[in-house]
Design a protein around this motif. Sequence first.
Motif, PDB file in Angstrom:
ATOM      1  N   ASP A 191      20.360  -2.713  -4.914  1.00 14.09           N
ATOM      2  CA  ASP A 191      21.789  -2.451  -4.760  1.00 14.09           C
ATOM      3  C   ASP A 191      22.172  -2.239  -3.297  1.00 14.09           C
ATOM      4  OD1 ASP A 191      22.130  -2.734  -7.434  1.00 14.09           O
ATOM      5  OD2 ASP A 191      22.151  -0.603  -7.903  1.00 14.09           O
ATOM      6  N   ARG A 192      21.216  -1.819  -2.497  1.00 14.61           N
ATOM      7  CA  ARG A 192      21.481  -1.679  -1.057  1.00 14.61           C
ATOM      8  C   ARG A 192      21.371  -3.021  -0.353  1.00 14.61           C
ATOM      9  NH1 ARG A 192      18.144   3.450  -0.513  1.00 14.61           N
ATOM     10  NH2 ARG A 192      16.402   2.103   0.028  1.00 14.61           N
ATOM     11  N   GLY A 193      20.898  -4.023  -1.070  1.00 13.01           N
ATOM     12  CA  GLY A 193      20.773  -5.347  -0.483  1.00 13.01           C
ATOM     13  C   GLY A 193      19.396  -5.637   0.079  1.00 13.01           C
ATOM     14  N   GLU A 194      18.461  -4.722  -0.138  1.00 13.93           N
ATOM     15  CA  GLU A 194      17.100  -4.976   0.330  1.00 13.93           C
ATOM     16  C   GLU A 194      16.430  -5.957  -0.616  1.00 13.93           C
ATOM     17  OE1 GLU A 194      14.707  -1.473   1.148  1.00 13.93           O
ATOM     18  OE2 GLU A 194      16.549  -0.388   1.630  1.00 13.93           O
ATOM     19  N   ASN A 195      15.753  -6.911  -0.070  1.00 17.72           N
ATOM     20  CA  ASN A 195      15.178  -7.945  -0.915  1.00 17.72           C
ATOM     21  C   ASN A 195      13.696  -7.684  -1.162  1.00 17.72           C
ATOM     22  OD1 ASN A 195      15.220 -10.218  -2.428  1.00 17.72           O
ATOM     23  ND2 ASN A 195      15.668 -11.635  -0.749  1.00 17.72           N
TER      24      ASN A 195
ATOM     25  N   ALA B  66      23.130  -6.981 -15.756  1.00 11.35           N
ATOM     26  CA  ALA B  66      23.514  -8.384 -15.640  1.00 11.35           C
ATOM     27  C   ALA B  66      22.484  -9.174 -14.832  1.00 11.35           C
ATOM     28  CB  ALA B  66      24.888  -8.493 -15.012  1.00 11.35           C
ATOM     29  N   ASP B  67      21.865  -8.528 -13.851  1.00 11.88           N
ATOM     30  CA  ASP B  67      20.905  -9.254 -13.020  1.00 11.88           C
ATOM     31  C   ASP B  67      19.473  -9.170 -13.553  1.00 11.88           C
ATOM     32  OD1 ASP B  67      20.569  -6.612 -12.474  1.00 11.88           O
ATOM     33  OD2 ASP B  67      20.778  -6.763 -10.306  1.00 11.88           O
TER      34      ASP B  67
ATOM     35  N   MET C 223      25.368   3.113 -12.898  1.00 10.84           N
ATOM     36  CA  MET C 223      24.329   2.821 -13.888  1.00 10.84           C
ATOM     37  C   MET C 223      24.364   1.350 -14.304  1.00 10.84           C
ATOM     38  SD  MET C 223      22.116   4.815 -15.546  1.00 10.84           S
ATOM     39  CE  MET C 223      20.793   3.642 -15.630  1.00 10.84           C
ATOM     40  N   TYR C 224      25.544   0.843 -14.633  1.00 10.47           N
ATOM     41  CA  TYR C 224      25.620  -0.485 -15.247  1.00 10.47           C
ATOM     42  C   TYR C 224      25.962  -1.596 -14.255  1.00 10.47           C
ATOM     43  CZ  TYR C 224      25.312   2.078 -19.568  1.00 10.47           C
ATOM     44  OH  TYR C 224      24.860   2.901 -20.572  1.00 10.47           O
ATOM     45  N   ASP C 225      26.723  -1.244 -13.205  1.00 15.55           N
ATOM     46  CA  ASP C 225      27.162  -2.294 -12.284  1.00 15.55           C
ATOM     47  C   ASP C 225      26.479  -2.208 -10.926  1.00 15.55           C
ATOM     48  OD1 ASP C 225      28.818  -3.288 -14.196  1.00 15.55           O
ATOM     49  OD2 ASP C 225      30.580  -2.171 -13.526  1.00 15.55           O
ATOM     50  N   GLY C 226      25.653  -1.192 -10.745  1.00 15.81           N
ATOM     51  CA  GLY C 226      24.933  -1.072  -9.476  1.00 15.81           C
ATOM     52  C   GLY C 226      25.825  -0.778  -8.292  1.00 15.81           C
ATOM     53  N   ILE C 227      26.986  -0.187  -8.535  1.00 16.07           N
ATOM     54  CA  ILE C 227      27.880   0.134  -7.417  1.00 16.07           C
ATOM     55  C   ILE C 227      27.517   1.525  -6.887  1.00 16.07           C
ATOM     56  CG2 ILE C 227      30.264   0.589  -6.764  1.00 16.07           C
ATOM     57  CD1 ILE C 227      31.027  -1.513  -8.925  1.00 16.07           C
ATOM     58  N   ARG C 228      26.978   1.564  -5.703  1.00 19.15           N
ATOM     59  CA  ARG C 228      26.473   2.820  -5.148  1.00 19.15           C
ATOM     60  C   ARG C 228      27.258   3.238  -3.923  1.00 19.15           C
ATOM     61  NH1 ARG C 228      21.129   3.908  -7.462  1.00 19.15           N
ATOM     62  NH2 ARG C 228      20.703   2.171  -8.842  1.00 19.15           N
TER      63      ARG C 228
ATOM     64  N   GLU D  69      30.476  -4.138  -5.033  1.00 17.64           N
ATOM     65  CA  GLU D  69      30.612  -5.226  -5.981  1.00 17.64           C
ATOM     66  C   GLU D  69      29.700  -4.978  -7.172  1.00 17.64           C
ATOM     67  OE1 GLU D  69      30.675  -9.901  -4.952  1.00 17.64           O
ATOM     68  OE2 GLU D  69      29.866  -8.591  -3.438  1.00 17.64           O
ATOM     69  N   ALA D  70      30.187  -5.342  -8.349  1.00 15.35           N
ATOM     70  CA  ALA D  70      29.342  -5.176  -9.534  1.00 15.35           C
ATOM     71  C   ALA D  70      28.269  -6.265  -9.560  1.00 15.35           C
ATOM     72  CB  ALA D  70      30.187  -5.262 -10.798  1.00 15.35           C
ATOM     73  N   VAL D  71      27.132  -5.926 -10.156  1.00 18.39           N
ATOM     74  CA  VAL D  71      26.067  -6.927 -10.245  1.00 18.39           C
ATOM     75  C   VAL D  71      26.482  -8.027 -11.224  1.00 18.39           C
ATOM     76  CG1 VAL D  71      24.175  -5.422  -9.635  1.00 18.39           C
ATOM     77  CG2 VAL D  71      24.882  -5.578 -12.017  1.00 18.39           C
ATOM     78  N   THR D  72      25.989  -9.227 -10.995  1.00 18.37           N
ATOM     79  CA  THR D  72      26.339 -10.340 -11.869  1.00 18.37           C
ATOM     80  C   THR D  72      25.084 -11.055 -12.327  1.00 18.37           C
ATOM     81  OG1 THR D  72      26.410 -11.916 -10.045  1.00 18.37           O
ATOM     82  CG2 THR D  72      28.464 -10.783 -10.600  1.00 18.37           C
ATOM     83  N   SER D  73      25.256 -11.938 -13.294  1.00 12.69           N
ATOM     84  CA  SER D  73      24.116 -12.698 -13.809  1.00 12.69           C
ATOM     85  C   SER D  73      23.819 -13.906 -12.915  1.00 12.69           C
ATOM     86  CB  SER D  73      24.401 -13.152 -15.236  1.00 12.69           C
ATOM     87  OG  SER D  73      25.604 -13.876 -15.271  1.00 12.69           O
TER      88      SER D  73
END
Lengths: 132, 387, 244
Positions: free
Chosen positions: C186-190, C128-129, A63-68, C40-44
Amino acid sequence: MRFASFLFLLWVIPLHAGELTGPDRDANGNIVPTPKGEACVEPAEVMRREHMNLLLHKRDQTMYDGIRTKRASLNECIDCHVTPDANGKTARADDETFFCSSCHIAASVSIDCFDCHGDRPLDMIKNSGLQK
Amino acid sequence: MSSPRYQTLTSSPAFLASLIIGFVVLGIAAIGAFNMEHEGHYITGMSNQVVWGMPHVLAIFLIVSASGALNIASIASVFNKDFYKPLARLSAVVAIALLVGGLAVILLDLGRPDRLLIAMTHYNFRSIFAWNIILYTGFIGLAGVYLWTMLDWQMEQFKRAAGIAAFSWRLILTAGTGSIFGVLVAREAYQIAIMGPMFIVLSLGYGQAFYMIVIGLFMDNKQLSEVSKRLSRLMGVMIMCGLAVSVIYHLSNWFLFDARQFELYLLNSETIFPILLWGIHPVIGCILPIWLLRSGSGLADSQKLTLSGILVIIGGISQFYALVIGGQSFPMPLVEGYSATSSFFDGAIVSYTPSLWELMLGSGGFAIALLLIVFCLRLFRLLPVSK
Amino acid sequence: MKYIDQYRRRFLGTASAAFTGLSIAPGILLQTVHAKAVDEAVTSQYRWGLLIDTNLCDPGCTDCVEACHQENGIREIHGPETDAQWIRKVTLKHKKTEHILNMPVMCQHCAEPPCVDVCPTGASFKRADGIVLVDKHICIGCRYCMMACPYKARSFIHEKLSDQLPHAPRGKGTVEACTLCVHRIDRGENTTACTQACPNGAMTFGDLKDPQSQISKKLAEHGGRELRAKLKLDTGVRYQGISS
């Protein structure tokens, strides 16, 4: 007296008839649906005690970190544990034969996962014609 | 002045009738709430456009009234007016009961009322709504303590402190309730500068209206005759203040905030709002009750107080309906200088008709308040005995 | 808890390996790997956004809407008043010149989102993104965010749903809106479903923080307008071709 025991049998037999013909049950009489695949992400002992923690941890990561990643992802659980029967149908979340509900109903622990999460794999939803 | 004596409520016809009506309405409300919860909100008149409907109108009205109902007690202990001291206990009970009733309605209208625990454990402190949850529970606690200091002579020494605390808290609470709307910068109808103060002023009249109904129903005639004149005069002032602040709200929308299209929609359109705002609120909710309280028209004190209280409440609900529903059904501008149309009702005035279910649920708030009040009247010595 | 720790260690291991990789060959990785690794967690470091060219948006065409609703399993149920609409086609008409514009409107993914400010439980949040989402696990369905949203971007689920798609959970009594196809990101698709579906290429998806991205270049060249810019919400969705 005889009539009463007859009535009692009439009441008892249908209650237990399912055990002879219906889904697999464990020693306690609880339904054990058969998963596909060879092994779960953790041994059954661990999963029985820890599945909710694994799921909760993963839930917030997604949910928060987008780790799927696949491990401990509810979608992966469903893909393995919700399997079609001979008629190509799966048990639905409210059914006693649904993997999660088979224990949760017996243990009287209600879950609301399936209020929002689909209760069958994507393939099944596509086959039903609801989704292209 | 000798210290007043109090009594509990006897099994009067009014008590029994209140119990029966209270439980019947509560049962009806439970059916409404259960059905809404089971089916989902599509069975209500609420939609993705008008997201807060009749339950919110009634609940917010009850909550605002709750803070106002404490006013009688505040006059007694904060402002030291001896005349109101015998009336103070009941005032705190009415306040708590109305708040519980209003909160129950808000809670049962949630999409997920089963997640009350989440609402209590997850707080976003930037949200005025979250602060209101704290303000409401705090108010119930403080008013409860205040009531205790009034009921228990050993606690007498803390009465004034508790009274001041409850009074201050209620001012913040009502301003907070108003700010729920005030912070909505997206919508023209609500401006923070006026919503908070307006709610505080409105609460005085509406809270006292409930209080007058309760004493009209349950206080004996001799005692009533002693208080009715002064309460009537106070009520007249409160009603006029409420009306004045409502006029200021519309004038400031027109002149200060440039929300003229919206004001025209509320005050001059073929909707229900002009009827509510020109007719029901000022005439039935203000002028008629003042006339009733002043001239008397041959009615007994109890009838006068009860009837005018009911009229004020009808007027108040109409006003809140126009504010809450009117504010949502008027379209928001998307791009300045352009009119918009879409499949999602952009640029369109949306209609809203409350369904039976939500009316049933909303009425439950009143039933809960009524039942709580009669239970407390029966259990505690709240009603002053005439000398 | 032991098993979670194991899991966390493994995850951290992968993450630090990725980090080492970054520090060994920064030039190569930073340019070719734009999207994050799956674990990896999303970042700003990123801020995702959309640019919509209203000049290219055809009247009557609803391809973006259909693609979005197909992608996220949104189906018609009880009619337009209560059905969810994550994206809608809006027709604008200039009040004086009668000039007509068409454009899709969805969650504008504000940098200062009012829905996040008002949400009592914190269910409305900004990732974050920059993607604004609803954590339906803690949404109580109070609809205060819908009152606060200046774009009517959010929908409340008015009835029981079934057969939700695995990547798009949605359910009765909670609020939802456009996720900017977060599962794809999140899958990396742009790209997003709506962007991909537009026959005229009126929509551009990309990273607003990367000056080299297509969206940033287009914005630098022609500018882009925020809807209701007076509210100063710094939206992630921008529009071109709206003259005042």
